[in-house]
Design a protein around this motif. Structure first.
Motif, PDB file in Angstrom:
ATOM      1  N   ILE A 314      -3.913  12.576   1.379  1.00 10.49           N
ATOM      2  CA  ILE A 314      -3.866  11.002   1.097  1.00 10.49           C
ATOM      3  C   ILE A 314      -4.331  10.632   2.373  1.00 10.49           C
ATOM      4  N   THR A 332      -7.989   6.916   0.098  1.00 10.64           N
ATOM      5  CA  THR A 332      -7.394   6.662  -1.138  1.00 10.64           C
ATOM      6  C   THR A 332      -6.624   5.380  -1.300  1.00 10.64           C
ATOM      7  N   ASN A 333      -6.614   4.849   0.194  1.00  6.14           N
ATOM      8  CA  ASN A 333      -5.847   3.517   0.249  1.00  6.14           C
ATOM      9  C   ASN A 333      -6.762   2.747   1.389  1.00  6.14           C
TER      10      ASN A 333
END
Length: 583
Positions: A314, A332-333
């Motif tokens: 992540i 992912t973020n």
């Protein structure tokens, strides 16, 4: 009211508003059409003027000032190609998020596209490389137009400074007469700190539920890592360290992150990753499940390639400027929050790591790598790697180091390791060009003590005009000129295998004698022959005022081989460490 009075009222109101909003420095290149603004700027008591004849050098000088001050700096030139010469620095400012206020004088509308001299199309001259462009109205003395001029000035400062910071461009069409009434102009100055409009800009922040979600993700990670690129924001050292300590995450710190130097505890700061992430065994040993990134993408290509392979992780990218700094393509973020606020709030929510074996492995490999890298200090021949290995030892406390692109910034990444000296590091890593490096460093030196520029010979040649500012303004700077007679970085790239055309197209030897450059610009010059001489001359340079150029001659082929031998030696050391730790 006549034309001169209208010019005075309009332009003086604009200039005063820049000062009212906190702009303290303007770099001016002389010209005719810009006369009204130049005279009013130099007459304003709250604005300091820096003169630079060459517009390209002037723009990079302003870039350096703004980098060091972390506040908007103005830049003024006349019409025509003078404004075009600002373009490279404008591009760099845009991509490196440096606040510049670019003021270009222009011919009035009736003199455009009719063959008038020094008249080019300056509308949106810098395209999408500025945050905001305004074609200013022609000067008028009505209350409405004086308020308009002030409003534009206030917006320009605020827009340049608001995250993501960057350049704005204001284009001023001006008719003759071009000489304002300087005595009358004083009447348009307001009391200090009373801007026409107060522009409040808040910082981006996550909601409580968003912070909770991020904290949960990080707390659940067994093998997390924090990656820090260039971080100009104050207070980030402490904030990142506190978060990393609680999570037991290693912090891979780029040399421009400011995390490698200072009095803070650096036990979790991993500084030799550029070397050990070249090793296949090391890369296989580190499989993070979470990557937390701050700032720009670090200089290190081995780190970038490593991150690109971590498809299982992540990846959270935190950016208070709400940009898209993610060349690895694995985010992912994307988290749009002021970085220090993010760290402090998440730190309050995450749970303390129960196991530090993952962190310990990073630290063990890092120490082994640094011990192996230290072998370069045994080299007797002048070399680029050893030079950067010694820099932290040789630089004074709280000094400033500006580094050129190509090989210097990469050698800084590899060899400039953790130290307690509080050395500030700068480079032009927005567009990563070799243009304007001398001038940018001179701009930094204007407001920074004990400034050193470490630069390659081609970059130095590219901006030798910038040295005029050092002579005229008596800039105090030490330049380490690393001269391998050409483009040393290309020896490390695949182009080096094309032996027949390599020297002509990429090596580009020049054979220049830089002692003449020092003499031309009134600098003190030394060409060192050995390490003892370098240390002596370098140390003495901080007691000498003005421009000091220290040439360090190196050999490109020898430098390439030394780097390869060192990487090979490091790989052997890493293998032994991993065999012991993992078995």
């Amino acid at each position: 009211m006549n034309d001169r009075d209208a010019l005075t009222a309009y332009a003086a109101s604009f200039v005063d508003e820049l000062a009212q909003n906190g702009m303290k420095h303007v770099v001016v290149s002389p010209g005719s059409r810009s006369t009204p603004l130049a005279l009013l700027l130099v007459e304003h008591p709250d604005i300091e003027i820096h003169i630079n004849v060459d517009e390209r050098s002037a723009s990079f000088f302003a870039l350096g000032l703004a980098k060091a001050l972390k506040e908007p700096v103005g830049l003024l030139c006349t019409s025509g190609t003078a404004a075009a010469n600002f373009y490279p620095a404008v591009i760099e400012a845009y991509y490196s998020r440096v606040p510049l206020i670019v003021l270009t004088a222009d011919r009035p509308h009736e003199l455009r596209d009719v063959g008038a001299p020094q008249a080019i199309d300056q509308i949106h001259l810098y395209g999408r490389q500025v945050k905001w462009f305004v074609e200013m109205a022609l000067p008028e003395s009505t209350d409405e137009m004086m308020l308009y001029a002030r409003m534009i000035g206030a917006r320009a400062v605020a827009t340049a400074a608001t995250e993501p910071a960057g350049p704005v461009h204001l284009n001023f069409p001006l008719r003759e007469p071009l000489i304002p009434d300087l005595e009358q102009a004083k009447g348009y100055r307001q009391n200090k700190m009373t801007p026409a409009v107060l522009i409040d800009s808040g910082e981006r922040s996550l909601s409580a539920s968003q912070i909770d979600a991020v904290a949960t993700t990080l707390s659940q990670a067994k093998q997390g890592m924090i990656v820090c690129g260039e971080l100009p924001h104050p207070g980030m050292k402490e904030a990142i360290k506190a978060l990393a300590d609680k999570l037991a995450f290693p912090v891979l710190a780029d040399p421009l992150s400011q995390l490698r130097s200072g009095s803070h505890d650096k036990a979790i700061i991993i500084d030799a990753y550029d070397t050990f992430l070249r090793d296949e065994a090391a890369k296989a040993a580190f499989r993070p499940d979470v990557i937390l990134r701050f700032g720009t993408m670090p200089v290190s290509k081995p780190l970038l390639l490593f991150m690109k392979k971590q498809k299982q992780a992540i990846t959270l990218v935190v950016d208070g400027g709400a940009g898209w700094r993610e060349p690895a393509g694995l985010a992912t973020n994307m988290i749009y929050s002021e970085e220090k606020d993010f760290c402090q709030r998440v730190c309050e929510k995450v749970t303390v790591a129960s196991d530090d074996k993952w962190l310990g492995l990073w630290q063990t490999v890092n120490v082994a790598t640094k011990n192996a890298l230290a072998s370069i200090r045994d080299e007797e021949e002048l070399s680029e790697g050893k030079l950067f290995s010694l820099l932290a030892d040789m630089l004074p406390l709280e000094s400033t180091l500006f580094v050129g692109n190509s090989m210097p910034i990469r050698d800084l990444d590899t060899f400039f390791l953790n130290n307690g000296k509080g050395i500030k590091t700068f480079a032009n890593r927005g567009a990563n060009g070799i243009d304007g490096v001398v001038s940018t460093a001179l701009g930094v030196s204007t407001v920074s003590k004990n400034t050193v520029l470490a630069i390659g010979d081609l970059s130095f040649f590219h901006d030798m005009n910038g040295l005029l500012a050092a002579k005229l303004q008596k800039q105090n700077i030490t330049i380490l000129l690393i001269n391998n007679d050409g483009g040393g970085i290309f020896s490390f790239l695949p182009q080096a295998n094309e032996k027949e055309h390599f020297e002509m197209l990429f090596g580009t030897p020049h054979g220049l004698d830089f002692s003449h450059t020092a003499k031309l610009y009134g600098g003190k010059y030394n060409k060192v022959q050995n390490w003892d001489e370098l240390k002596k001359v370098f140390t003495e340079s901080f007691g000498i005022q003005g421009l000091k150029i220290i040439e360090v001659p190196t050999e490109r082929e020898s430098n390439l081989q030394k780097h390869r031998n060192l990487w090979s030696f490091v790989s052997q050391e890493i293998k032994m460490v991993l065999d012991r730790e993992i078995s």
